[in-house]
Enzyme design. Sequence first.
Site, mmCIF file in Angstrom:
data_model
loop_
_atom_site.group_PDB
_atom_site.id
_atom_site.type_symbol
_atom_site.label_atom_id
_atom_site.label_comp_id
_atom_site.label_asym_id
_atom_site.label_seq_id
_atom_site.Cartn_x
_atom_site.Cartn_y
_atom_site.Cartn_z
ATOM 1 N N SER A 1 4.770 4.984 -16.383
ATOM 2 C CA SER A 1 3.618 5.484 -15.655
ATOM 3 C C SER A 1 2.371 5.430 -16.529
ATOM 4 O O SER A 1 2.398 5.818 -17.696
ATOM 5 C CB SER A 1 3.887 6.931 -15.226
ATOM 6 N N ARG B 1 -1.883 11.464 -7.121
ATOM 7 C CA ARG B 1 -1.042 10.386 -6.605
ATOM 8 C C ARG B 1 -1.335 10.099 -5.135
ATOM 9 O O ARG B 1 -1.829 10.962 -4.408
ATOM 10 C CB ARG B 1 0.432 10.771 -6.719
#
Length: 536
Positions: A241, A325
């Site tokens: 990530s 997100r």
Amino acid sequence: MNEFGKRGKNANLKDSIGLENLGNVFWNLTPAELVEDTILNGQGVLTDTGALAIETGKFTGRSPKDRFVVCDENTENTVWWGDINIKFSPEKFDALYNRMKSYLIGKDMYVRDAYACADDNHRLNIRVTTEFPWSNMFAYNMFLRPTDEEVQEFDAEWNIVCAPGFLADPEIDGTRQSNFAVINFTKKMIIIGGTGYTGEIKKGIFSVLNYVLPHEKDVLSMHCSANIGKDGDTAVFFGLSGTGKTTLSSDPNRRLIGDDEHGWADGTVFNFEGGCYAKTIDLSAEKEPQIYDAIKFGAILENIGFVDGTSTPDYTDDSITQNTRVSYPIHHIDNIATPSVGTTPKNIFFLTCDAFGVLPPISKLDSGQAMYHFISGYTAKVAGTEAGITEPQTAFSACFGAPFLPLHPTKYAEMLGKKMNENNVKVWLINTGWSGGAYGTGERLSLKYTRAMITSALEGKLDNVEYTKHEIFGLEMPNTCENVPAEILNPKNTWEDKAGYDAKASELADAFVNNFKKFEEHANEEILAAAPKALV
């Protein structure tokens, strides 16, 4: 207990997973219905893009120390036990789940039938039962969606039960704290409680596939994105990530296979998922147009802020978390591969966000180096991607996905090495991190230049240029690359303090060597020879 929605003729929560005396049970609702319930419940709002905005509560990232695997006769001698796969007894699992079932009595629940793996030969049917409608919508977005006809005959192989409102009692339940995610490979079940972070659902199934596919089906599972060119050439992007995996695989000139999780079987690379889960911090239409345009009705924004007095998302707002997100079904992106399947990869890219500013922006790896860097999995943990991370930290994550590997990393590395050699795959290391100095001094490498370097590699334009070998890491650095300033291709050139660069590079080399000690006994001579060598 009233039941609504589209339900298979054999679907029954009581008989399959022991849930009974619930409130209303909503089966396979549409995204519009789930959005409506979320808003009516006061759990979310619509943004001016049409996307649903929710907050996941206390947890805005995964909590790796609270993720457990049941240790029984099936897993005791196969799972890689330790800090990543933490043992949980079958008896504790049953007791915890019984308390969870009691908590859910009288509560409305949402059920989603879905599946993982776009290759029908490896399809895994999943049933996701959630306390909140937006958790269920996340499952709709992220997993593959059966047709109405398939729902009628749907038989779930794996079940997920997600109840963010249920808090474990560590003294009673044997958890570390009130939140938990527990995988039971024998009962084919995942239970999640005490956390609303939707990534626990996604990564739970990824962990399952990282066990089932390599261990039982000889298919390599990969934490990667993948896309396919006009000529049918598949490219695979590994990276944790924050390294740019989602961004760099979203290429307007190539069709997206998937942005995060794939399997590599004989002749095919296939997506595990039916959607994308992208970071939105500092998102802009200029830098990431495909992701930006995908944020419309049907997408779920997590933990974002708003422009004051409006319903307009403020993607620069990190007041809740840096790990903001968005999830959306893959069809929100125009140029996707349908189905989400590609061919054997021609190019593999290892993405790293190097906080030291040491590694080249692009370098070519031989097979030994490829295996070494795959097992090492070096990057920096970016703030917000995990609970407790507030500043970037350099880290090594085996196979670029150690938190999700139930098997020993050498299992995946050996499979990758075999496939690379059999198919003559080109492997590149891409630094999307810092140049001209370490974090705090240097600058983040330009996304425009990173894209240009990857494009040149994909188009074969780096096949016939001259290379310089990095004196510490031994990596082959191209001397020229189309649309990229030549002076940035060798990282030492970007540092004013050349001695400082050498010192920092030697420091990073030592970190690589120290990290690799735990893998040395399983590594062959070719891999060991690829280790960096610090300057004396």
